[in-house]
Design a protein around this motif. Structure first.
Motif, PDB file in Angstrom:
ATOM      1  N   GLN A   1      -0.665  12.753 -12.615  1.00  0.00           N
ATOM      2  CA  GLN A   1      -0.589  13.562 -11.239  1.00  0.00           C
ATOM      3  C   GLN A   1       0.249  12.823 -10.470  1.00  0.00           C
ATOM      4  OE1 GLN A   1      -3.518  16.098  -8.619  1.00  0.00           O
ATOM      5  NE2 GLN A   1      -2.491  15.542  -7.046  1.00  0.00           N
ATOM      6  N   PRO A   2       2.086  13.514  -9.389  1.00  0.00           N
ATOM      7  CA  PRO A   2       2.927  13.063  -8.922  1.00  0.00           C
ATOM      8  C   PRO A   2       2.008  12.528  -8.047  1.00  0.00           C
ATOM      9  CG  PRO A   2       3.582  15.123 -10.332  1.00  0.00           C
ATOM     10  CD  PRO A   2       1.937  15.132 -10.720  1.00  0.00           C
ATOM     11  N   GLY A   3       2.645  11.637  -7.038  1.00  0.00           N
ATOM     12  CA  GLY A   3       2.494  11.165  -6.322  1.00  0.00           C
ATOM     13  C   GLY A   3       2.259  12.453  -4.612  1.00  0.00           C
ATOM     14  N   PRO A   4       2.017  12.064  -3.258  1.00  0.00           N
ATOM     15  CA  PRO A   4       1.375  10.548  -3.216  1.00  0.00           C
ATOM     16  C   PRO A   4       0.304  10.510  -3.144  1.00  0.00           C
ATOM     17  CG  PRO A   4       1.511  12.301  -1.763  1.00  0.00           C
ATOM     18  CD  PRO A   4       2.636  13.049  -2.198  1.00  0.00           C
TER      19      PRO A   4
ATOM     20  N   GLN B   1      -5.894  -5.835  -0.124  1.00  0.00           N
ATOM     21  CA  GLN B   1      -5.361  -4.958  -0.472  1.00  0.00           C
ATOM     22  C   GLN B   1      -4.582  -5.308  -1.320  1.00  0.00           C
ATOM     23  OE1 GLN B   1      -5.129  -3.232   2.569  1.00  0.00           O
ATOM     24  NE2 GLN B   1      -6.895  -3.873   3.346  1.00  0.00           N
ATOM     25  N   TRP B   2      -4.731  -5.834  -2.123  1.00  0.00           N
ATOM     26  CA  TRP B   2      -3.687  -6.728  -3.161  1.00  0.00           C
ATOM     27  C   TRP B   2      -4.255  -5.981  -4.254  1.00  0.00           C
ATOM     28  CZ3 TRP B   2       0.964  -7.495  -2.249  1.00  0.00           C
ATOM     29  CH2 TRP B   2       1.699  -8.410  -0.421  1.00  0.00           C
ATOM     30  N   VAL B   3      -5.499  -5.455  -4.350  1.00  0.00           N
ATOM     31  CA  VAL B   3      -6.230  -5.314  -5.447  1.00  0.00           C
ATOM     32  C   VAL B   3      -6.737  -3.753  -5.541  1.00  0.00           C
ATOM     33  CG1 VAL B   3      -8.271  -5.055  -7.233  1.00  0.00           C
ATOM     34  CG2 VAL B   3      -7.171  -7.277  -5.662  1.00  0.00           C
ATOM     35  N   CYS B   4      -5.564  -2.910  -5.784  1.00  0.00           N
ATOM     36  CA  CYS B   4      -5.641  -0.970  -5.152  1.00  0.00           C
ATOM     37  C   CYS B   4      -4.951  -0.206  -6.845  1.00  0.00           C
ATOM     38  CB  CYS B   4      -5.177  -1.054  -3.574  1.00  0.00           C
ATOM     39  SG  CYS B   4      -5.655  -1.592  -2.299  1.00  0.00           S
ATOM     40  N   VAL B   5      -5.685   0.712  -6.393  1.00  0.00           N
ATOM     41  CA  VAL B   5      -5.530   1.861  -7.418  1.00  0.00           C
ATOM     42  C   VAL B   5      -4.429   2.840  -7.360  1.00  0.00           C
ATOM     43  CG1 VAL B   5      -6.134   3.048 -10.230  1.00  0.00           C
ATOM     44  CG2 VAL B   5      -7.058   0.470  -8.814  1.00  0.00           C
ATOM     45  N   ALA B   6      -3.853   3.356  -7.468  1.00  0.00           N
ATOM     46  CA  ALA B   6      -3.122   4.309  -7.118  1.00  0.00           C
ATOM     47  C   ALA B   6      -4.105   5.869  -7.788  1.00  0.00           C
ATOM     48  CB  ALA B   6      -1.354   4.811  -7.492  1.00  0.00           C
ATOM     49  N   LEU B   7      -4.614   7.422  -6.594  1.00  0.00           N
ATOM     50  CA  LEU B   7      -5.503   7.638  -7.321  1.00  0.00           C
ATOM     51  C   LEU B   7      -4.701   8.762  -7.100  1.00  0.00           C
ATOM     52  CD1 LEU B   7      -8.862   6.312  -7.649  1.00  0.00           C
ATOM     53  CD2 LEU B   7      -7.621   6.149  -9.424  1.00  0.00           C
TER      54      LEU B   7
ATOM     55  N   LEU C   1       0.786  -1.340  -0.258  1.00  0.00           N
ATOM     56  CA  LEU C   1      -0.040  -0.082   0.108  1.00  0.00           C
ATOM     57  C   LEU C   1       0.892   1.560  -0.029  1.00  0.00           C
ATOM     58  CD1 LEU C   1      -2.809  -0.808   2.440  1.00  0.00           C
ATOM     59  CD2 LEU C   1      -2.801  -0.757  -0.426  1.00  0.00           C
ATOM     60  N   GLU C   2       2.227   1.122   0.762  1.00  0.00           N
ATOM     61  CA  GLU C   2       3.219   2.373   0.725  1.00  0.00           C
ATOM     62  C   GLU C   2       3.335   2.380  -0.312  1.00  0.00           C
ATOM     63  OE1 GLU C   2       3.286   4.909   3.510  1.00  0.00           O
ATOM     64  OE2 GLU C   2       1.559   4.156   4.178  1.00  0.00           O
ATOM     65  N   ARG C   3       3.793   1.801  -1.378  1.00  0.00           N
ATOM     66  CA  ARG C   3       4.349   1.815  -2.959  1.00  0.00           C
ATOM     67  C   ARG C   3       3.343   2.291  -3.468  1.00  0.00           C
ATOM     68  NH1 ARG C   3       8.077  -4.013  -2.778  1.00  0.00           N
ATOM     69  NH2 ARG C   3       9.432  -3.765  -1.685  1.00  0.00           N
ATOM     70  N   ILE C   4       1.881   1.812  -4.078  1.00  0.00           N
ATOM     71  CA  ILE C   4       0.611   2.420  -4.429  1.00  0.00           C
ATOM     72  C   ILE C   4       1.095   4.171  -4.610  1.00  0.00           C
ATOM     73  CG2 ILE C   4      -1.729   2.281  -4.365  1.00  0.00           C
ATOM     74  CD1 ILE C   4      -1.060  -0.850  -4.714  1.00  0.00           C
ATOM     75  N   LYS C   5       0.787   4.285  -2.980  1.00  0.00           N
ATOM     76  CA  LYS C   5       0.321   5.817  -2.366  1.00  0.00           C
ATOM     77  C   LYS C   5       2.038   6.767  -2.858  1.00  0.00           C
ATOM     78  CE  LYS C   5      -1.721   4.939   1.367  1.00  0.00           C
ATOM     79  NZ  LYS C   5      -1.981   4.529   3.912  1.00  0.00           N
ATOM     80  N   ALA C   6       2.651   6.484  -2.944  1.00  0.00           N
ATOM     81  CA  ALA C   6       4.361   6.526  -3.834  1.00  0.00           C
ATOM     82  C   ALA C   6       4.111   6.842  -5.401  1.00  0.00           C
ATOM     83  CB  ALA C   6       4.978   5.836  -3.198  1.00  0.00           C
ATOM     84  N   LEU C   7       3.041   6.444  -6.337  1.00  0.00           N
ATOM     85  CA  LEU C   7       2.615   6.617  -7.450  1.00  0.00           C
ATOM     86  C   LEU C   7       2.135   7.343  -7.895  1.00  0.00           C
ATOM     87  CD1 LEU C   7       1.618   2.819  -8.020  1.00  0.00           C
ATOM     88  CD2 LEU C   7       3.399   3.791  -8.572  1.00  0.00           C
TER      89      LEU C   7
ATOM     90  N   CYS D   1      -0.455   9.304 -10.245  1.00  0.00           N
ATOM     91  CA  CYS D   1      -2.492   8.949 -10.195  1.00  0.00           C
ATOM     92  C   CYS D   1      -2.184   7.731 -11.435  1.00  0.00           C
ATOM     93  CB  CYS D   1      -2.685   9.910 -10.020  1.00  0.00           C
ATOM     94  SG  CYS D   1      -4.936   9.630 -10.858  1.00  0.00           S
ATOM     95  N   SER D   2      -3.364   7.094 -11.583  1.00  0.00           N
ATOM     96  CA  SER D   2      -2.932   6.088 -12.488  1.00  0.00           C
ATOM     97  C   SER D   2      -4.465   6.582 -13.913  1.00  0.00           C
ATOM     98  CB  SER D   2      -3.694   4.593 -12.240  1.00  0.00           C
ATOM     99  OG  SER D   2      -2.388   4.293 -11.404  1.00  0.00           O
ATOM    100  N   VAL D   3      -4.629   7.920 -13.252  1.00  0.00           N
ATOM    101  CA  VAL D   3      -5.998   8.141 -13.958  1.00  0.00           C
ATOM    102  C   VAL D   3      -5.518   9.602 -14.524  1.00  0.00           C
ATOM    103  CG1 VAL D   3      -7.839   9.768 -14.512  1.00  0.00           C
ATOM    104  CG2 VAL D   3      -8.006   7.566 -13.263  1.00  0.00           C
ATOM    105  N   CYS D   4      -4.864  10.458 -14.100  1.00  0.00           N
ATOM    106  CA  CYS D   4      -4.778  11.531 -14.930  1.00  0.00           C
ATOM    107  C   CYS D   4      -2.772  11.574 -14.945  1.00  0.00           C
ATOM    108  CB  CYS D   4      -5.229  13.023 -14.077  1.00  0.00           C
ATOM    109  SG  CYS D   4      -4.663  13.269 -12.146  1.00  0.00           S
TER     110      CYS D   4
END
Length: 89
Positions: free
Chosen positions: A26-29, A40-46, A13-19, A21-24
């Motif tokens: 925009q840089p993380g967090p 927990q394994w099926v999450c998207v960075a937004l 989850l911390e790695r996802i939050k560092a990415l 946004c998977s849509v637009c």
């Protein structure tokens, strides 16, 4: 279902939050959107707008998603690709 996160789930989850946004893009967090609560394994960075925004967001009118012709699976694909590119397979 156990609500406690394992160390591996927290790290994921911390790695996802560092990415970005998977849509637009925009840089993380970013925020970790769970496609299905508790998985927990099926999450998207937004970013906040693409996640919770009243007009643009997934939990709103989804306009950012519609403009890009994306759904949650498209965004998950982008998240997984970026995870792999950043931290390896």
């Amino acid at each position: 279902m156990n609500n406690r996160l394992t160390a591996a789930e927290r790290r994921h989850l911390e790695r996802i939050k560092a990415l970005p946004c998977s849509v637009c893009g925009q840089p993380g967090p970013s925020e970790a959107h769970h496609i299905r609560q508790g998985l927990q394994w099926v999450c998207v960075a937004l970013c906040a707008d693409c996640h919770r925004g009243q007009v643009l967001g997934l939990h709103g009118q989804r306009r950012a998603w519609a403009i890009r012709k994306m759904d949650e699976i498209d965004a998950l694909n982008t998240t997984i690709r970026r995870l792999t590119e950043t931290w390896g397979a």
